[in-house]
Design an enzyme around this catalytic site. Structure first.
Site, PDB file in Angstrom:
ATOM      1  N   GLU A 120       5.090 -11.258  14.727  1.00 38.72           N
ATOM      2  CA  GLU A 120       4.596 -11.823  15.986  1.00 38.72           C
ATOM      3  C   GLU A 120       5.074 -13.279  16.113  1.00 38.72           C
ATOM      4  O   GLU A 120       5.547 -13.700  17.160  1.00 38.72           O
ATOM      5  CB  GLU A 120       3.072 -11.736  15.986  1.00 38.72           C
ATOM      6  N   ARG A 148       0.815  -1.210   0.000  1.00 36.46           N
ATOM      7  CA  ARG A 148       0.000   0.000   0.000  1.00 36.46           C
ATOM      8  C   ARG A 148       0.852   1.265   0.000  1.00 36.46           C
ATOM      9  O   ARG A 148       0.399   2.329  -0.448  1.00 36.46           O
ATOM     10  CB  ARG A 148      -0.992  -0.033   1.164  1.00 36.46           C
TER      11      ARG A 148
HETATM   12  P1  AMP Z   1       4.374  -3.159  11.482  1.00 45.70           P
HETATM   13  O1  AMP Z   1       5.619  -3.704  10.862  1.00 45.70           O
HETATM   14  O2  AMP Z   1       3.898  -3.961  12.673  1.00 45.70           O
HETATM   15  O3  AMP Z   1       4.499  -1.674  11.802  1.00 45.70           O
HETATM   16  O4  AMP Z   1       3.208  -3.338  10.420  1.00 45.70           O
HETATM   17  C1  AMP Z   1       3.070  -2.443   9.376  1.00 45.70           C
HETATM   18  C2  AMP Z   1       2.643  -3.105   8.103  1.00 45.70           C
HETATM   19  O5  AMP Z   1       1.575  -4.020   8.303  1.00 45.70           O
HETATM   20  C3  AMP Z   1       2.144  -2.055   7.147  1.00 45.70           C
HETATM   21  O6  AMP Z   1       2.622  -2.335   5.848  1.00 45.70           O
HETATM   22  C4  AMP Z   1       0.626  -2.129   7.231  1.00 45.70           C
HETATM   23  O7  AMP Z   1       0.062  -1.994   5.966  1.00 45.70           O
HETATM   24  C5  AMP Z   1       0.321  -3.511   7.820  1.00 45.70           C
HETATM   25  N1  AMP Z   1      -0.576  -3.464   8.994  1.00 45.70           N
HETATM   26  C6  AMP Z   1      -0.261  -3.770  10.270  1.00 45.70           C
HETATM   27  N2  AMP Z   1      -1.312  -3.648  11.096  1.00 45.70           N
HETATM   28  C7  AMP Z   1      -2.341  -3.212  10.329  1.00 45.70           C
HETATM   29  C8  AMP Z   1      -3.719  -2.855  10.592  1.00 45.70           C
HETATM   30  N3  AMP Z   1      -4.256  -2.913  11.820  1.00 45.70           N
HETATM   31  N4  AMP Z   1      -4.476  -2.434   9.556  1.00 45.70           N
HETATM   32  C9  AMP Z   1      -3.947  -2.347   8.305  1.00 45.70           C
HETATM   33  N5  AMP Z   1      -2.673  -2.672   7.999  1.00 45.70           N
HETATM   34  C10 AMP Z   1      -1.877  -3.095   8.986  1.00 45.70           C
END
Ligand code: AMP
Length: 182
Positions: free
Chosen positions: A103, A66
């Site tokens: 996770e 995205r």
């Molecule tokens: P992180 O590495 O945990 O910061 O996760 C970020 C990535 O996961 C991004 O590319 C987001 O598009 C996706 N992502 C994580 N959590 C969500 C959520 N609650 N809603 C939409 N996309 C998420």
């Protein structure tokens, strides 16, 4: 240029919450409804353009997938190049990769070794739709540096402030979020 409360509301109201996706307990922030709403998408891109036109950027790097949509649109508006940071195994030329913790398990993202040109220190903005734990963005910022460029700021449409992703990423780069969810 500061985003007005009305503009922030237009963007916020265009994002759809999908509960229990992709698994129970997660509220997925669906930005397809933002992209589909020409007013909200326009307000967002116009704001980003006015914020970043003074940053003297040379590239926008977008995170798979995205981040590509917002990043490529913004790069075009600013008249600069766009660099995709992709999930492992998707980029065809020589890559450098960075692993990050999920996770359960690990994942890896990659960038082309020559993505930011021959000169060192190109000014890069990193962009994605959302920051949660910050694992993906941290790995992406590391890759930008390893590829010889500098990540001057990381920008997210949505920041989940109940996790400490933003705080962790701030140790590495400035962080800008438009909508904060707590
Ligand atoms: P992180 O590495 O945990 O910061 O996760 C970020 C990535 O996961 C991004 O590319 C987001 O598009 C996706 N992502 C994580 N959590 C969500 C959520 N609650 N809603 C939409 N996309 C998420």
């Amino acid at each position: 240029m500061k985003l007005s409360n009305t503009e922030r509301k237009i963007i916020e109201n265009s994002i759809r919450d999908i509960e229990n996706f992709p698994k129970p307990g997660i509220v997925f922030k669906d930005i397809t409804t933002l992209l589909n709403d020409k007013k909200a998408f326009g307000v967002l891109m116009n704001h980003l353009y006015h914020r970043y036109k003074k940053y003297d950027l040379e590239y926008i790097a977008g995170i798979d997938a995205r981040g590509f949509i917002f990043g490529a649109a913004l790069a075009q508006m600013l008249g600069i190049g766009f660099v995709p940071i992709r999930k492992k195994g998707k980029l065809p030329y020589t890559t450098i990769g960075e692993k990050y913790a999920l996770e359960y398990g690990v994942d890896e993202i990659e960038v082309h070794i020559d993505a930011f040109g021959e000169q060192k220190g190109a000014r890069v903005l990193l962009i994605d739709d959302l920051i949660a734990t910050g694992g993906t963005a941290n790995a992406a910022a590391t890759l930008i540096e390893q590829a010889g460029a500098q990540c001057v700021e990381s920008c997210f449409v949505i920041g989940l402030t109940f996790l400490d992703g933003i705080k962790k990423l701030q140790e590495k780069t400035d962080v800008y979020t438009i909508i904060e969810v707590d």
